[in-house]
Write an enzyme that holds these catalytic residues in place. Structure first.
Site, short mmCIF file in Angstrom:
data_model
loop_
_atom_site.label_atom_id
_atom_site.label_comp_id
_atom_site.label_asym_id
_atom_site.label_seq_id
_atom_site.Cartn_x
_atom_site.Cartn_y
_atom_site.Cartn_z
N LYS A 41 7.14 -26.53 -34.70
CA LYS A 41 6.12 -25.89 -33.87
C LYS A 41 4.89 -26.79 -33.72
O LYS A 41 4.26 -26.81 -32.65
CB LYS A 41 5.71 -24.53 -34.45
N TYR B 26 10.42 -25.21 -39.64
CA TYR B 26 9.87 -24.46 -38.52
C TYR B 26 8.44 -24.89 -38.23
O TYR B 26 8.06 -25.13 -37.08
CB TYR B 26 9.93 -22.97 -38.82
N SER C 282 2.32 -21.50 -32.36
CA SER C 282 2.30 -20.71 -33.59
C SER C 282 1.02 -21.02 -34.36
O SER C 282 0.55 -22.16 -34.36
CB SER C 282 3.52 -21.05 -34.46
N ASP D 280 20.83 -22.19 -21.65
CA ASP D 280 20.94 -22.66 -23.03
C ASP D 280 20.03 -23.87 -23.14
O ASP D 280 20.36 -24.96 -22.67
CB ASP D 280 22.39 -23.04 -23.35
#
Length: 300
Positions: free
Chosen positions: A162, A158, A144, A65
């Site tokens: 990134k 997001y 990304s 995790d």
């Protein structure tokens, strides 16, 4: 190509699962990091075990995790106990969110940064001491195209996370090269098929604030953004291409791996902007007399 011991995070599905399988089929010992191996992701563990048996490959799962310090420490310790080393880290774990930036709470931003950015720091602090002691290794960061390519609306948390992770990867690269540890940044485009990014993306907690956007002057933007992204993706775009690219990089000889590899069927411009940014970085290092930090140094 020598057999490598590889740890990949976020390997229950999507890019992570595809990459873990591809690396195992390439002949490596792969530990697919998955959280909730005895709970919510028990089916993913069973699928990985079945794949390993059916293909006669060395694909294992490990409880990992990435948002939990103790879990990360235990997971990395398990791999070291089993193998005595870690040759490759693949930072793949991540989560997406979709909605108006204003409608996400600060706590939601913090949670997304924890998963997409701080997770890599947890893994690095647990694993890098072993890799530095060995004087060799490879750290792969799944970034990304959004960090420097087109940035359509409603993906702000997001995109920001990134971009932060990509920046961290760049800084780590120069600080690991003298230890004999290489860095490879993989830059996927916006694959709308073959992963669960958009299907399982988070949504704003402040639904009333989101409604003001969705029912106001920005009405229809949600559908248009998703439709537009899907339309840019060629019909033959395959998320598995990201896994293939990672396998190719892992299998390359020391010192020959590219700093960045783009897999962007939609061609949103990230490769152009990254090319300029990386050249500017290299020039600065030369100007301050640290250009040796741009390439890994073989040790031992």
């Amino acid at each position: 190509m020598s057999k490598q011991v590889i740890v990949i995070t976020g390997a229950s599905s999507g890019f992570g699962a595809l990459t873990a399988r591809a690396l195992a089929k390439a002949g490596h010992t792969v530990y697919a990091g998955i959280r909730g191996t005895e709970g919510r992701n028990a089916p993913a563990v069973a699928e990985a075990a079945a794949f390993a048996k059916d293909n006669t490959v060395d694909l294992r799962t490990v409880e990992l995790d990435v948002a939990n310090d103790a879990s990360v420490e235990a997971g990395i310790a398990k791999v070291i106990a089993d193998e005595g080393r870690i040759d490759v880290l693949v930072h793949n774990a991540g989560h997406m969110s979709f909605g108006p930036a204003e409608a996400f709470t600060p706590e939601q931003y913090a949670e997304l940064f924890d998963i997409n950015v701080l997770s890599t720091q947890r893994i690095n602090r647990a694993a890098l001491p072993y890799m530095r002691k060995a004087g060799k290794g490879l750290v792969v960061w799944v970034s990304s195209s959004s960090t420097r390519g087109g940035t359509p609306p409603y993906l702000a948390p997001y995109f920001a996370a990134k971009a932060a992770m990509d920046s961290l990867a760049v800084s780590y690269a120069s600080e690991l090269n003298r230890w004999g540890i290489e860095t490879a940044i993989i830059v996927p485009g916006a694959f709308t098929k073959g992963t669960n990014h958009f299907a399982h993306s988070g949504s704003p907690a402040d639904t009333a604030r989101a409604a003001e956007y969705n029912d106001g002057p920005y009405k229809g933007v949600t559908d248009q953004a998703l439709k537009g992204l899907a339309s840019l993706e060629p019909a033959d775009a395959d998320a598995g291409a990201v896994a293939v690219a990672i396998v190719d990089v892992v299998n390359m000889p020391f010192g020959k791996r590219p700093f960045r590899t783009h897999i962007d069927p939609s061609e949103d411009g990230a490769e152009i902007v990254n090319g300029v940014a990386d050249r500017v970085r290299a020039e600065l290092f030369r100007r301050i007399g640290l250009d040796d930090l741009l390439k890994p140094t073989a040790r031992g």
